[in-house]
Design a protein around this motif. Structure first.
Motif, PDB file in Angstrom:
ATOM      1  N   PRO A 252       0.829  -1.214   0.000  1.00  0.00           N
ATOM      2  CA  PRO A 252       0.000   0.000   0.000  1.00  0.00           C
ATOM      3  C   PRO A 252       0.863   1.263   0.000  1.00  0.00           C
ATOM      4  O   PRO A 252       0.985   1.969   1.000  1.00  0.00           O
ATOM      5  N   MET A 253       1.453   1.547  -1.151  1.00  0.00           N
ATOM      6  CA  MET A 253       2.336   2.699  -1.295  1.00  0.00           C
ATOM      7  C   MET A 253       1.778   3.641  -2.368  1.00  0.00           C
ATOM      8  O   MET A 253       1.067   3.208  -3.279  1.00  0.00           O
ATOM      9  N   ALA A 254       2.114   4.930  -2.250  1.00  0.00           N
ATOM     10  CA  ALA A 254       1.670   5.922  -3.225  1.00  0.00           C
ATOM     11  C   ALA A 254       2.726   7.007  -3.344  1.00  0.00           C
ATOM     12  O   ALA A 254       3.512   7.237  -2.415  1.00  0.00           O
ATOM     13  N   LEU A 255       2.742   7.685  -4.496  1.00  0.00           N
ATOM     14  CA  LEU A 255       3.638   8.819  -4.704  1.00  0.00           C
ATOM     15  C   LEU A 255       2.967  10.088  -4.206  1.00  0.00           C
ATOM     16  O   LEU A 255       1.815  10.375  -4.557  1.00  0.00           O
ATOM     17  N   ASP A 256       3.687  10.852  -3.369  1.00  0.00           N
ATOM     18  CA  ASP A 256       3.131  12.117  -2.925  1.00  0.00           C
ATOM     19  C   ASP A 256       3.513  13.229  -3.898  1.00  0.00           C
ATOM     20  O   ASP A 256       4.098  12.974  -4.959  1.00  0.00           O
ATOM     21  N   SER A 257       3.184  14.464  -3.567  1.00  0.00           N
ATOM     22  CA  SER A 257       3.415  15.583  -4.485  1.00  0.00           C
ATOM     23  C   SER A 257       4.894  15.818  -4.753  1.00  0.00           C
ATOM     24  O   SER A 257       5.259  16.437  -5.750  1.00  0.00           O
ATOM     25  N   ALA A 258       5.767  15.324  -3.866  1.00  0.00           N
ATOM     26  CA  ALA A 258       7.210  15.469  -4.057  1.00  0.00           C
ATOM     27  C   ALA A 258       7.813  14.224  -4.699  1.00  0.00           C
ATOM     28  O   ALA A 258       9.041  14.062  -4.695  1.00  0.00           O
ATOM     29  N   CYS A 259       6.956  13.366  -5.238  1.00  0.00           N
ATOM     30  CA  CYS A 259       7.380  12.125  -5.900  1.00  0.00           C
ATOM     31  C   CYS A 259       8.097  11.177  -4.947  1.00  0.00           C
ATOM     32  O   CYS A 259       8.976  10.400  -5.363  1.00  0.00           O
ATOM     33  N   ARG A 260       7.743  11.244  -3.669  1.00  0.00           N
ATOM     34  CA  ARG A 260       8.274  10.295  -2.702  1.00  0.00           C
ATOM     35  C   ARG A 260       7.268   9.162  -2.517  1.00  0.00           C
ATOM     36  O   ARG A 260       6.056   9.383  -2.517  1.00  0.00           O
ATOM     37  N   SER A 261       7.774   7.954  -2.348  1.00  0.00           N
ATOM     38  CA  SER A 261       6.927   6.794  -2.120  1.00  0.00           C
ATOM     39  C   SER A 261       6.618   6.695  -0.636  1.00  0.00           C
ATOM     40  O   SER A 261       7.523   6.538   0.186  1.00  0.00           O
ATOM     41  N   VAL A 262       5.343   6.811  -0.288  1.00  0.00           N
ATOM     42  CA  VAL A 262       4.931   6.796   1.117  1.00  0.00           C
ATOM     43  C   VAL A 262       3.840   5.749   1.317  1.00  0.00           C
ATOM     44  O   VAL A 262       3.074   5.427   0.405  1.00  0.00           O
ATOM     45  N   ARG A 263       3.768   5.233   2.556  1.00  0.00           N
ATOM     46  CA  ARG A 263       2.707   4.286   2.871  1.00  0.00           C
ATOM     47  C   ARG A 263       1.393   5.030   3.057  1.00  0.00           C
ATOM     48  O   ARG A 263       1.344   6.082   3.705  1.00  0.00           O
ATOM     49  N   VAL A 264       0.329   4.482   2.477  1.00  0.00           N
ATOM     50  CA  VAL A 264      -1.005   5.058   2.613  1.00  0.00           C
ATOM     51  C   VAL A 264      -1.964   3.943   3.012  1.00  0.00           C
ATOM     52  O   VAL A 264      -1.588   2.771   3.088  1.00  0.00           O
ATOM     53  N   GLN A 265      -3.196   4.308   3.265  1.00  0.00           N
ATOM     54  CA  GLN A 265      -4.214   3.308   3.525  1.00  0.00           C
ATOM     55  C   GLN A 265      -4.434   2.464   2.269  1.00  0.00           C
ATOM     56  O   GLN A 265      -4.520   2.992   1.159  1.00  0.00           O
ATOM     57  N   SER A 266      -4.542   1.161   2.454  1.00  0.00           N
ATOM     58  CA  SER A 266      -4.753   0.286   1.291  1.00  0.00           C
ATOM     59  C   SER A 266      -6.058   0.625   0.575  1.00  0.00           C
ATOM     60  O   SER A 266      -6.177   0.424  -0.636  1.00  0.00           O
ATOM     61  N   ASP A 268      -7.133   3.511  -0.182  1.00  0.00           N
ATOM     62  CA  ASP A 268      -6.846   4.535  -1.191  1.00  0.00           C
ATOM     63  C   ASP A 268      -6.244   3.902  -2.441  1.00  0.00           C
ATOM     64  O   ASP A 268      -6.557   4.305  -3.567  1.00  0.00           O
ATOM     65  N   VAL A 269      -5.388   2.911  -2.248  1.00  0.00           N
ATOM     66  CA  VAL A 269      -4.769   2.232  -3.390  1.00  0.00           C
ATOM     67  C   VAL A 269      -5.820   1.437  -4.169  1.00  0.00           C
ATOM     68  O   VAL A 269      -5.890   1.499  -5.399  1.00  0.00           O
ATOM     69  N   VAL A 270      -6.663   0.698  -3.451  1.00  0.00           N
ATOM     70  CA  VAL A 270      -7.678  -0.123  -4.108  1.00  0.00           C
ATOM     71  C   VAL A 270      -8.659   0.750  -4.889  1.00  0.00           C
ATOM     72  O   VAL A 270      -9.008   0.443  -6.042  1.00  0.00           O
ATOM     73  N   ALA A 271      -9.123   1.839  -4.287  1.00  0.00           N
ATOM     74  CA  ALA A 271     -10.073   2.722  -4.974  1.00  0.00           C
ATOM     75  C   ALA A 271      -9.446   3.339  -6.216  1.00  0.00           C
ATOM     76  O   ALA A 271     -10.096   3.442  -7.271  1.00  0.00           O
ATOM     77  N   ALA A 272      -8.190   3.771  -6.106  1.00  0.00           N
ATOM     78  CA  ALA A 272      -7.517   4.352  -7.267  1.00  0.00           C
ATOM     79  C   ALA A 272      -7.363   3.321  -8.380  1.00  0.00           C
ATOM     80  O   ALA A 272      -7.530   3.631  -9.568  1.00  0.00           O
ATOM     81  N   LEU A 273      -7.034   2.081  -8.009  1.00  0.00           N
ATOM     82  CA  LEU A 273      -6.889   1.033  -9.014  1.00  0.00           C
ATOM     83  C   LEU A 273      -8.232   0.690  -9.662  1.00  0.00           C
ATOM     84  O   LEU A 273      -8.291   0.435 -10.870  1.00  0.00           O
ATOM     85  N   ALA A 274      -9.303   0.652  -8.869  1.00  0.00           N
ATOM     86  CA  ALA A 274     -10.620   0.345  -9.441  1.00  0.00           C
ATOM     87  C   ALA A 274     -10.962   1.329 -10.545  1.00  0.00           C
ATOM     88  O   ALA A 274     -11.389   0.940 -11.638  1.00  0.00           O
ATOM     89  N   ARG A 275     -10.776   2.600 -10.263  1.00  0.00           N
ATOM     90  CA  ARG A 275     -11.078   3.616 -11.273  1.00  0.00           C
ATOM     91  C   ARG A 275     -10.098   3.534 -12.439  1.00  0.00           C
ATOM     92  O   ARG A 275     -10.493   3.542 -13.611  1.00  0.00           O
ATOM     93  N   GLY A 276      -8.800   3.451 -12.118  1.00  0.00           N
ATOM     94  CA  GLY A 276      -7.785   3.455 -13.173  1.00  0.00           C
ATOM     95  C   GLY A 276      -7.868   2.250 -14.084  1.00  0.00           C
ATOM     96  O   GLY A 276      -7.691   2.370 -15.308  1.00  0.00           O
ATOM     97  N   MET A 277      -8.146   1.081 -13.526  1.00  0.00           N
ATOM     98  CA  MET A 277      -8.222  -0.132 -14.348  1.00  0.00           C
ATOM     99  C   MET A 277      -9.446  -0.114 -15.255  1.00  0.00           C
ATOM    100  O   MET A 277      -9.397  -0.592 -16.389  1.00  0.00           O
ATOM    101  N   VAL A 278     -10.549   0.427 -14.752  1.00  0.00           N
ATOM    102  CA  VAL A 278     -11.741   0.558 -15.602  1.00  0.00           C
ATOM    103  C   VAL A 278     -11.464   1.522 -16.758  1.00  0.00           C
ATOM    104  O   VAL A 278     -11.804   1.246 -17.921  1.00  0.00           O
ATOM    105  N   GLU A 279     -10.845   2.656 -16.457  1.00  0.00           N
ATOM    106  CA  GLU A 279     -10.540   3.633 -17.505  1.00  0.00           C
ATOM    107  C   GLU A 279      -9.556   3.053 -18.513  1.00  0.00           C
ATOM    108  O   GLU A 279      -9.691   3.283 -19.727  1.00  0.00           O
ATOM    109  N   ALA A 280      -8.574   2.277 -18.046  1.00  0.00           N
ATOM    110  CA  ALA A 280      -7.623   1.649 -18.964  1.00  0.00           C
ATOM    111  C   ALA A 280      -8.314   0.615 -19.847  1.00  0.00           C
ATOM    112  O   ALA A 280      -8.000   0.489 -21.041  1.00  0.00           O
TER     113      ALA A 280
END
Length: 620
Positions: A252-266, A268-280
């Motif tokens: 469960p990692m994400a890039l922040d505004s400074a392009c650093r890889s930080v741990r986030v809530q999973s 957030d990752v799952v929701a972003a992937l759901a939208r992104g995979m559908v759009e792809a």
């Protein structure tokens, strides 16, 4: 009179209930269920034994309609594609019983006679088109528990559903020293468990998603906006893994505004992937259609068919089931009410239920309409197979409560199935009915031509209420029918219809539950549902309806009715007012209720006399 293509197939315990009703019908000429209790089924807490894959499919007890729906997603393409080398099809030595409508035994493979596999089972075992599932594995889990989860993931891949896994570990506090190392170690534990089951995997420790809303998002669209997002190029590692026949396992990692890889809530990752995979997936479809760019035929469809949340809590606790899980959730109409009725004590026993409910709501808004989400305990990998093939809850939510209460198979860990669903509304005036849409719904559902003028003129005099699902995707029309020898009108289900395009997506169950809450379930706590009607306030009324004796949907009606009586070419069904029976049963205690109570004497003949005189709504 009541007909729409096909409804949900029965569960085994419901079949037993139908048999019990039949016996009562013989004894009393009509049946009334009194506190019917189903026989308990064995609980599936232990990981299945080797070669139990096929039996797991059979335990799902898919109807022909279920299997055809599955094959539309996985088997409708003419040229079969071989499975991943690490996931071979079951060997010929595995004995496969033919699919039957009522599988009631749990025989070991060695006890099953060797027979030729049915074409339906053979098709299920040989998917020719691969789809994806988004899976959140929410630990901490022991090695044994991960083994069970991994087996479920491998079973799904054999059936054509490849998992994109995001891990979570509730025991690793955010911001602690060594957090990244601990998350990486947990990711590799999941990878190892999958590979021990024969799967090929690809761990992805780096960030795939980017923090913050997607540029250009319009908050006025009404869609929930994930806290993170992706662009098509971000999905290259996932696409590469899927093409190679590997299961991607993401930290469960994400890039922040400074392009650093930080741990986030999973989440957030799952929701972003759901939208992104559908759009792809949609972009892939446009490219294929326009032939602007070749899209590899080896690609897996990125649009998630399922969202699976595997945790230690199981489903979402329900106010209607004394804390036992919701079976089927209509997100469009129940989401806010479930949050409002979430008991404070559940926050300790189910601390992540509401956040996972919110995650499912966000993901389902972007996923295809046929998609569903399931919240499941780690103990039951076979329930994932059942959900994939049937896309139904463990038990139908529209079954009588007498069949669900006391059933040992309904446990605190029973999965919750979540669908995007439809808003439910109650109309009490004929003038408020959209007659054009209602006519189209009835004609498509019944496949007959409605005598609209005659039908709506009758409703002007007799209408009690109409429950409408969504934009007339389904409707239950209830009328008040007067009896010459009684001042109390009969509550009559005149029409129950669902568009063919919405049969199998939960609308039928959602509509029947709303019908229950407005009629024979009134006055009980589990009828307080937000469907725009009385919300549980009032006295329950017996609900009566009739159906042609040869109507294939009668099997579904038998399971949901209190009783029935055959009348030549027709069958008269009814559901007893539950509050009255519960009150009387409580007063008598262990003495119980008789087959025919004083207030019931003569009511069936009265119903039959009134119902048979109701004119047909159809043109000849």
């Amino acid at each position: 009179m009541f007909h729409h293509a096909t409804l949900h197939g029965p569960h085994r315990f419901a079949a037993a209930a139908a048999s019990a009703r039949s016996a009562q019908t013989f004894k009393a000429f009509y049946a009334t269920v009194r506190g019917l209790q189903p026989q308990p089924e064995p609980e599936d807490h232990e990981p299945p034994a080797e070669n139990d894959f096929i039996l797991s499919i059979l335990r799902a007890n898919p109807s022909v309609r279920d299997a055809k729906s599955y094959l539309n997603s996985f088997g409708s393409f003419p040229q079969p594609r071989p499975l991943s080398p690490s996931l071979p099809t079951p060997p010929p030595s595995v004995q496969q019983p033919a699919l039957s409508d009522q599988l009631t035994t749990q025989a070991k493979p060695t006890d099953v006679p060797e027979v030729k596999p049915s074409p339906l089972i053979a098709s299920i075992l040989n998917p020719v088109y691969r789809r994806t599932a988004l899976v959140k594995i929410q630990g901490p889990f022991t090695e044994r528990q991960l083994e069970s989860i991994a087996r479920g993931m491998v079973y799904l891949e054999k059936l054509g559903l490849t998992s994109v896994i995001v891990i979570e570990h509730d025991g690793i506090p955010k911001g602690d020293d060594g957090e990244r190392e601990a998350i990486a170690e947990e990711t590799m534990r999941v990878v190892t468990a999958l590979e021990n089951q024969g799967a090929r995997t690809r761990p992805i420790i780096g960030a795939i998603v980017r923090l913050g809303p997607k540029p250009g998002d319009d908050e006025s669209s009404g869609l929930p906006v994930p806290e993170a997002h992706t662009v098509p190029s971000d999905l290259i590692p996932i696409r590469s893994a899927l093409r190679a026949g590997e299961i991607p396992v993401l930290a469960p990692m994400a890039l922040d505004s400074a392009c650093r890889s930080v741990r986030v809530q999973s989440n957030d990752v799952v929701a972003a992937l759901a939208r992104g995979m559908v759009e792809a997936s949609e972009l892939d479809g446009h490219k294929r259609h326009s032939e602007v760019q070749d899209v590899s035929s080896d690609d897996v469809d990125l649009a998630p068919l399922r969202l699976m949340i595997i945790n230690r809590e199981g489903g979402v606790p329900s106010y209607a089931r004394s804390g036992y899980p919701h079976l089927l959730i209509n997100m469009a109409s129940e989401y806010h009410y479930i949050q409002e009725t979430f008991h404070p004590s559940w926050k300790s026993t189910h601390p992540t239920s509401l956040s996972n409910l919110s995650l499912a709501r966000t993901c389902l808004e972007y996923m295809p309409p046929t998609s569903s989400a399931i919240m499941v305990n780690h103990r039951v990998p076979s329930s994932l197979i059942a959900n994939l093939i049937t896309n139904k809850p463990a038990f139908s939510s529209s079954l009588p409560h007498a069949l669900l209460q006391g059933n040992r198979s309904l446990t605190p860990h029973t999965p919750s199935l979540l669908r995007r669903g439809l808003d439910m509304g109650v109309i009490r005036n004929v003038a408020d009915i959209d007659k054009v849409k209602m006519t189209a719904l009835l004609e498509q559902s019944f496949k007959r031509t409605l005598d609209a003028d005659k039908f709506f003129t009758r409703l002007e005099k007799h209408l009690d209420f109409v429950i409408v699902a969504g934009d007339y995707a389904g409707a239950a029309i209830v009328t008040r029918e007067l009896s010459p020898d009684s001042s109390i009108p009969i509550t009559y289900l005149d029409k129950f219809a669902v568009l063919p395009s919405h049969q199998g997506d939960g609308t039928v169950d959602f509509l029947w539950v709303a019908l229950h809450d407005e009629t024979y379930g009134l006055g009980l706590p589990f009828s307080v549902n937000p469907n725009g009607g009385k919300e549980g306030q009032g006295e329950g009324q017996d609900l009566v309806w009739r159906s042609r004796a040869n109507n294939p949907v009668n099997k579904w009606y038998f399971e949901r009715s209190s009783g029935h009586i055959r009348m030549g070419d027709w069958v008269l069904f009814w559901c007893d007012a539950e509050k009255r029976l519960k009150t009387e049963g409580g007063r008598r205690g262990s003495a119980g209720l008789s087959y025919v109570e004083t207030w019931e004497r003569g009511r069936v003949s009265k119903w039959a006399d009134v119902v048979t005189k109701i004119p047909s709504s159809w043109k000849k």
